[in-house]
Scaffold this motif. Structure first.
Motif, PDB file in Angstrom:
ATOM      1  N   LEU A   1      -2.430  10.041   4.519  1.00 65.19           N
ATOM      2  CA  LEU A   1      -2.732   9.629   5.879  1.00 65.19           C
ATOM      3  C   LEU A   1      -3.703  10.626   6.496  1.00 65.19           C
ATOM      4  O   LEU A   1      -3.649  11.823   6.235  1.00 65.19           O
ATOM      5  CB  LEU A   1      -1.461   9.568   6.724  1.00 65.19           C
ATOM      6  CG  LEU A   1      -0.541   8.360   6.531  1.00 65.19           C
ATOM      7  CD1 LEU A   1       0.584   8.422   7.558  1.00 65.19           C
ATOM      8  CD2 LEU A   1      -1.272   7.042   6.637  1.00 65.19           C
TER       9      LEU A   1
ATOM     10  N   PHE B   1       0.792   5.415   0.769  1.00 64.36           N
ATOM     11  CA  PHE B   1       0.112   6.599   1.274  1.00 64.36           C
ATOM     12  C   PHE B   1       1.035   7.801   1.119  1.00 64.36           C
ATOM     13  O   PHE B   1       2.261   7.669   1.099  1.00 64.36           O
ATOM     14  CB  PHE B   1      -0.256   6.455   2.752  1.00 64.36           C
ATOM     15  CG  PHE B   1      -1.357   5.474   3.029  1.00 64.36           C
ATOM     16  CD1 PHE B   1      -2.675   5.807   2.749  1.00 64.36           C
ATOM     17  CD2 PHE B   1      -1.079   4.224   3.562  1.00 64.36           C
ATOM     18  CE1 PHE B   1      -3.699   4.903   3.006  1.00 64.36           C
ATOM     19  CE2 PHE B   1      -2.088   3.315   3.819  1.00 64.36           C
ATOM     20  CZ  PHE B   1      -3.411   3.656   3.544  1.00 64.36           C
TER      21      PHE B   1
ATOM     22  N   TRP C   1      -6.389   3.179  11.721  1.00 58.47           N
ATOM     23  CA  TRP C   1      -7.184   2.303  10.855  1.00 58.47           C
ATOM     24  C   TRP C   1      -6.461   2.060   9.527  1.00 58.47           C
ATOM     25  O   TRP C   1      -6.414   0.920   9.041  1.00 58.47           O
ATOM     26  CB  TRP C   1      -8.551   2.938  10.586  1.00 58.47           C
ATOM     27  CG  TRP C   1      -9.393   2.151   9.636  1.00 58.47           C
ATOM     28  CD1 TRP C   1     -10.105   1.017   9.901  1.00 58.47           C
ATOM     29  CD2 TRP C   1      -9.584   2.420   8.247  1.00 58.47           C
ATOM     30  NE1 TRP C   1     -10.743   0.568   8.769  1.00 58.47           N
ATOM     31  CE2 TRP C   1     -10.433   1.421   7.735  1.00 58.47           C
ATOM     32  CE3 TRP C   1      -9.137   3.423   7.391  1.00 58.47           C
ATOM     33  CZ2 TRP C   1     -10.840   1.384   6.404  1.00 58.47           C
ATOM     34  CZ3 TRP C   1      -9.526   3.399   6.054  1.00 58.47           C
ATOM     35  CH2 TRP C   1     -10.366   2.398   5.579  1.00 58.47           C
ATOM     36  N   GLN C   2      -5.857   3.093   8.946  1.00 57.74           N
ATOM     37  CA  GLN C   2      -5.149   2.929   7.681  1.00 57.74           C
ATOM     38  C   GLN C   2      -3.955   1.995   7.811  1.00 57.74           C
ATOM     39  O   GLN C   2      -3.571   1.326   6.849  1.00 57.74           O
ATOM     40  CB  GLN C   2      -4.685   4.294   7.156  1.00 57.74           C
ATOM     41  CG  GLN C   2      -5.817   5.189   6.657  1.00 57.74           C
ATOM     42  CD  GLN C   2      -5.338   6.605   6.378  1.00 57.74           C
ATOM     43  OE1 GLN C   2      -4.675   7.229   7.212  1.00 57.74           O
ATOM     44  NE2 GLN C   2      -5.666   7.131   5.204  1.00 57.74           N
TER      45      GLN C   2
ATOM     46  N   THR D   1       0.345  13.213   5.641  1.00 54.07           N
ATOM     47  CA  THR D   1      -0.901  13.950   5.882  1.00 54.07           C
ATOM     48  C   THR D   1      -0.907  15.320   5.239  1.00 54.07           C
ATOM     49  O   THR D   1      -1.896  15.726   4.619  1.00 54.07           O
ATOM     50  CB  THR D   1      -1.131  14.102   7.400  1.00 54.07           C
ATOM     51  OG1 THR D   1      -1.068  12.811   8.013  1.00 54.07           O
ATOM     52  CG2 THR D   1      -2.495  14.719   7.681  1.00 54.07           C
TER      53      THR D   1
ATOM     54  N   GLN E   1      -7.928   7.695  12.390  1.00 49.74           N
ATOM     55  CA  GLN E   1      -7.897   7.417  10.955  1.00 49.74           C
ATOM     56  C   GLN E   1      -6.585   6.751  10.565  1.00 49.74           C
ATOM     57  O   GLN E   1      -6.570   5.776   9.806  1.00 49.74           O
ATOM     58  CB  GLN E   1      -8.060   8.729  10.164  1.00 49.74           C
ATOM     59  CG  GLN E   1      -9.412   9.391  10.304  1.00 49.74           C
ATOM     60  CD  GLN E   1      -9.424  10.750   9.621  1.00 49.74           C
ATOM     61  OE1 GLN E   1      -8.568  11.603   9.872  1.00 49.74           O
ATOM     62  NE2 GLN E   1     -10.398  10.966   8.760  1.00 49.74           N
ATOM     63  N   VAL E   2      -5.493   7.271  11.077  1.00 49.49           N
ATOM     64  CA  VAL E   2      -4.183   6.715  10.739  1.00 49.49           C
ATOM     65  C   VAL E   2      -4.064   5.286  11.269  1.00 49.49           C
ATOM     66  O   VAL E   2      -3.563   4.391  10.572  1.00 49.49           O
ATOM     67  CB  VAL E   2      -3.059   7.602  11.292  1.00 49.49           C
ATOM     68  CG1 VAL E   2      -1.689   6.999  10.991  1.00 49.49           C
ATOM     69  CG2 VAL E   2      -3.159   9.008  10.726  1.00 49.49           C
TER      70      VAL E   2
ATOM     71  N   ASP F   1      -4.072   7.875  -1.444  1.00 52.15           N
ATOM     72  CA  ASP F   1      -4.683   8.550  -0.299  1.00 52.15           C
ATOM     73  C   ASP F   1      -3.597   9.142   0.591  1.00 52.15           C
ATOM     74  O   ASP F   1      -2.474   8.621   0.676  1.00 52.15           O
ATOM     75  CB  ASP F   1      -5.520   7.569   0.522  1.00 52.15           C
ATOM     76  CG  ASP F   1      -6.784   7.134  -0.193  1.00 52.15           C
ATOM     77  OD1 ASP F   1      -7.257   7.876  -1.077  1.00 52.15           O
ATOM     78  OD2 ASP F   1      -7.298   6.040   0.135  1.00 52.15           O
TER      79      ASP F   1
ATOM     80  N   LYS G   1       0.851  -1.185   0.000  1.00 57.94           N
ATOM     81  CA  LYS G   1       0.000   0.000   0.000  1.00 57.94           C
ATOM     82  C   LYS G   1       0.891   1.242   0.000  1.00 57.94           C
ATOM     83  O   LYS G   1       1.971   1.240   0.599  1.00 57.94           O
ATOM     84  CB  LYS G   1      -0.898   0.028   1.229  1.00 57.94           C
ATOM     85  CG  LYS G   1      -1.952  -1.066   1.272  1.00 57.94           C
ATOM     86  CD  LYS G   1      -2.790  -0.927   2.543  1.00 57.94           C
ATOM     87  CE  LYS G   1      -3.830  -2.022   2.659  1.00 57.94           C
ATOM     88  NZ  LYS G   1      -4.618  -1.901   3.920  1.00 57.94           N
TER      89      LYS G   1
END
Length: 517
Positions: free
Chosen positions: A249, A229, A258-259, A232, A255-256, A247, A227
């Protein structure tokens, strides 16, 4: 030739052709020298936070530094918040900070201050010119220091008597250090991780969020299943149709987390391992999962784009990148909401636009609604010090006069540097500003709940309310020479946004949206 003339001529010879300025008495010889060196463009701003933010936006787009002209320590202090953002963006900037004449400093005049302490706060390169003959060389060294990969702030203090003194000499440009190549052994080690089949995330940061890095990262992901990323808040992210889409972060720690669920390997490319933006009671600061190994493919100062290209050749020699198809959101209708204003921007964003994004809570949908828009650049709030959006838009427009600049700006943070509108009008800059006016510090309303503060009632809520009285951004903009309109529906926003984009010069749209919180 006096010291100021030799300084400006050296800056121009070193590729620095714009100076954002808010000068005072100690800088008057620098100001006068601009007539002797017409190659240097002076851009006046009414507040030093606009000066430094504009220099940040300029350099992010021009890939070379602008100069700033700041009035002694207080002027430097006024510009510090956006220098903080510039430091976090790894932006090359040359600050010329005027100071009292050397013989005058001992008298503790009212504007005397500790400029060295302020300069140290930027974590950059610092020097005080001590004699007129050396000013040119000091300037050349400052530009080279600012251009040290991936970019940093260079502070050159110019005492008034050194500036007005005779005997200044123009110095030859100094070549900046080149980015350090990443050794083949490290690339091979990361290649083994990418091919291992274990859950792996590659995090792109400084130097890796432009076309070359994005294409290589997409090839790596397509070949290995890792993956990818983007950090942010990237300093400059190239995106849109025809480029890989990744995407970012998330802003919130949850949220992070979960990612990065169950990730075993985190590979950093010009980025740092993610941490929570703030501390919260009972929650961790480090956001990488337990047991996750952190690896560095390329660190700051190393050639991140080349390292990604080498990694792509190692693991994906015959794999093509996955490119984003052109797609536009449907045009929404009805009263403006935090959700439906963003598709208007995505539907109408012009080719080759530059977005300066400080929409904050109102802008959560913008990444999704613009992902398939024509190719564009995104400039974000790198350091979190609000009041960046309008000045960065100024600098980007000066750097790229042939490209449309769209500034997405929240209402509360707009007021920090609202005088940037005056500079837009003065310079006739092609900036369309959309103020997301929810009449609140909405992000702080959210944080009030997230930190678990007890007893918050009317007094606390009132401190985060911007509706008493309402701010009239149309009148504010028009008072500074920027044509302005107000939109309360999606249809009005679409009509006004399209019209503003079609007309040269600056425009502002006061978009009235309800608060998410």
């Amino acid at each position: 030739m006096n010291g100021a003339q030799s300084l400006i001529r050296t800056l121009v010879g070193s590729g620095v052709e714009v100076c954002f300025a808010n000068p005072g008495t100690s800088e008057m010889h620098f100001v006068a020298a601009l007539d002797a060196v017409p190659e240097m463009r002076g851009v006046l701003a009414l507040f030093e936070g606009v000066v430094t933010g504009a220099a940040d936006g300029y350099a992010r787009m021009a890939d070379r530094p602008a100069a700033t002209l700041l009035h002694l320590g207080p002027g430097m202090a006024n510009g510090m918040a956006n220098l903080h953002n510039a430091r976090r963006a790894h932006t090359p900037i040359v600050n010329v900070i005027g100071d009292h004449a050397v013989y005058h400093k001992g008298f503790d005049a009212p504007l005397e201050s500790d400029i060295d302490a302020l300069n140290g706060w930027t974590h950059g390169w610092n020097r005080t010119s001590t004699d007129t003959a050396s000013v040119g060389q000091d300037a050349a060294d400052a530009v080279a220091a600012a251009m040290t990969a991936p970019g940093r702030i260079a502070n050159l203090v110019l005492p008034a008597d050194v500036s007005w003194g005779d005997g200044g000499e123009v110095a030859e440009p100094v070549a900046p250090p080149v980015p350090v190549p990443v050794e083949a052994e490290r690339v091979r080690a990361i290649a083994d991780i990418a091919r291992s089949g274990e859950s792996t995330v590659v995090l792109l940061g400084a130097g890796a969020t432009r076309e070359q890095g994005l294409l290589a990262a997409s090839r790596i992901a397509a070949a290995t299943g890792v993956k990818v990323f983007v950090e942010t808040f990237p300093a400059r992210l190239e995106r849109g149709a025809g480029l890989p889409a990744f995407d970012r972060l998330g802003y919130l720690a949850e949220q992070v987390q979960w990612q990065l669920t169950d990730v075993k390997h985190l590979v950093l490319v010009g980025a740092k391992a993610p941490v929570s933006f703030f501390a919260y009671p009972g929650k961790p600061s480090e956001l990488t999962p337990d047991g996750c190994e952190i690896h560095v493919l390329a660190d700051l100062g190393e050639d991140t784009a080349k390292a990604l290209a080498d990694l792509a050749e190692a693991v994906a020699p015959d794999t093509a990148p996955v490119l984003q198809d052109p797609v536009r959101p449907e045009m929404p209708t009805g009263e403006l909401t935090p959700q439906n204003w963003a598709p208007v921007i995505g539907a109408l964003l012009p080719e080759n636009a530059i977005i300066s994004d400080e929409a904050n809570t109102s802008g959560l949908m913008i990444p999704m609604t613009t992902v398939g828009a024509p190719r564009h650049d995104l400039l974000t709030l790198t350091g979190g010090a609000i009041g960046q959006g309008l000045p960065v838009a100024v600098g980007a427009a000066v750097a790229c006069p042939d490209r449309p600049v769209v500034c997405l700006q929240s209402d509360g943070s707009a007021m920090y540097t609202i005088s940037a509108l005056w500079t837009m009008a003065r310079e006739n800059l092609n900036v369309t500003t959309v103020i997301l006016n929810n009449r609140a510090y909405a992000i702080l309303r959210m944080e009030l709940m997230r930190v678990g503060a007890e007893g918050a009632g009317p007094a606390a809520n009132s401190l985060l309310d911007l509706a008493k009285p309402d701010m009239d951004f149309v009148k504010v903009a028009e008072g500074m020479g920027v044509p302005a309109t107000r939109a309360t529906t999606a249809e009005e926003l679409a009509e006004q946004f399209a019209k503003a984009l079609a007309e040269p010069g600056p425009h502002l749209i006061d978009a009235i949206v309800p608060s998410l919180i």
